[in-house]
Design an enzyme around this catalytic site. Structure first.
Site, PDB file in Angstrom:
ATOM      1  N   ARG A 178     -60.852 -59.914  -4.145  1.00 56.95           N
ATOM      2  CA  ARG A 178     -61.774 -59.109  -3.337  1.00 56.95           C
ATOM      3  C   ARG A 178     -62.784 -59.968  -2.580  1.00 56.95           C
ATOM      4  O   ARG A 178     -63.957 -59.620  -2.434  1.00 56.95           O
ATOM      5  CB  ARG A 178     -62.522 -58.083  -4.214  1.00 56.95           C
ATOM      6  N   SER A 227     -64.466 -47.965  -4.754  1.00 63.78           N
ATOM      7  CA  SER A 227     -64.809 -48.631  -6.010  1.00 63.78           C
ATOM      8  C   SER A 227     -66.187 -49.272  -5.906  1.00 63.78           C
ATOM      9  O   SER A 227     -66.449 -50.056  -4.994  1.00 63.78           O
ATOM     10  CB  SER A 227     -63.780 -49.703  -6.356  1.00 63.78           C
ATOM     11  N   GLU A 297     -69.108 -54.192  -5.848  1.00 60.99           N
ATOM     12  CA  GLU A 297     -68.063 -54.352  -4.832  1.00 60.99           C
ATOM     13  C   GLU A 297     -68.542 -53.739  -3.522  1.00 60.99           C
ATOM     14  O   GLU A 297     -68.228 -54.227  -2.439  1.00 60.99           O
ATOM     15  CB  GLU A 297     -66.760 -53.682  -5.282  1.00 60.99           C
TER      16      GLU A 297
END
Length: 315
Positions: A178, A227, A297
């Site tokens: 990520r 998320s 995130e």
């Protein structure tokens, strides 16, 4: 809160600019959370050359941020000082040649997956489960269902803060979970991916399955940023949050989803400060119960203010 209007001086410095400049532009309607403050300046370039022209003539001391689909973003209530650049229709085109798919940075991930699937290009179906745009997917090495952007990227184009157009190969991106190593001072404008041979019917069925699965397990029809926290090594963020007793937890109109507790939800009128405070409360409780520090995130940007307690919380 209103920022000083910079548009007169920008127009003087950029007489040949073709894109749109808007002062104190509301951003809440441009994010999935539907909350947050304005941009001091919102610039929507006409094309890549217009973006380069703008950046070449922009005061280097001004803060610049790129806004994509607004899916993984929380804009704080005080808004964003400086310039927010939003890539619109000129950056949404998708073209396919053989097994190669070229897309503008504003193209939606889900649309790219569908276009590739219909053309019989496999390997990009995972993007059907990613609710952002290609620029953001490149920035964070977006992934789902066991695949990531790094698996299919050939190269991408960016414009740097000085207005220079640069091409990066996959190996230049410094991809990890990520994350990409490309700094925030560049703006992605497009990318080329390479897929695999596939059968359109099977690919479309696969994506229909992904869509159905998302609907069962994620609050896809809510005001959410996707998320909230990254999965820590060896753990699932949602399981840690659930074990900490945070499922359904609320602050004002901000809520931890009952369906999937790694999702923050704006139930209607939550301020950005409520959402961020709720996320921090979750981090505190998870740390206390498991010893694990969750990492955001969702990207949080902009100015305060500090959260003001709701009247019912004072009772």
């Amino acid at each position: 809160m209103a920022f000083p209007d910079l548009t007169p001086e920008l127009r003087r410095a950029m007489p040949d600019l073709r894109g749109a400049i808007s002062p104190n532009a509301p951003l809440s309607g441009l994010t999935f959370f539907r909350t947050g403050g304005p941009a001091q300046i919102l610039f929507e370039p006409a094309d890549e050359a217009d973006l380069a022209y703008f950046l070449q003539r922009l005061d280097p001391n001004l803060n610049v941020m790129t806004l994509g689909a607004g899916s993984n973003l929380l804009v704080r209530d005080g808004g964003i000082k400086g310039v927010v650049i939003r890539l619109g229709r000129p950056f949404e085109e998708i073209a396919i040649e053989g097994l190669r798919v070229t897309a503008g940075a504003a193209a939606r991930d889900m649309k790219l997956a569908l276009v590739a699937g219909r053309a019989g290009v496999a390997g990009l179906s995972f993007l059907r489960g990613v609710p952002g745009s290609i620029g953001g997917a490149l920035r964070m090495n977006a992934g789902a269902y066991g695949s990531e952007i790094k698996d299919r990227l050939i190269c991408c184009r960016v414009v740097d803060r000085a207005g220079k157009i640069i091409e990066f190969a996959n190996a230049d991106m410094g991809f990890s979970y990520r994350h990409s190593a490309i700094g925030p001072d560049v703006i992605f404008t497009g990318a080329t991916f390479e897929g695999l041979p596939g059968e359109p019917e099977k690919l479309m069925a696969e994506m229909a399955e992904i869509t159905a699965e998302r609907g069962k397990t994620q609050p896809v029809n809510s005001r959410t940023g996707g998320s909230t926290f990254k999965n820590p090594p060896g753990h699932k963020a949602w399981a840690l949050i659930d074990a900490a007793g945070c499922r359904g937890l609320t602050i004002g109109d901000a809520q931890i989803s009952q369906l999937h507790c790694n999702f923050l939800i704006n139930q209607g009128s939550a301020a950005a400060a409520d959402l961020e405070a709720l996320g921090e409360e979750v981090r505190t409780r998870v740390k206390a119960t498991s010893g694990v520090s969750l990492e955001w995130e969702i990207l949080r940007v902009g100015e305060g203010p500090l959260r003001i307690p709701h009247p019912e919380e004072d009772a």
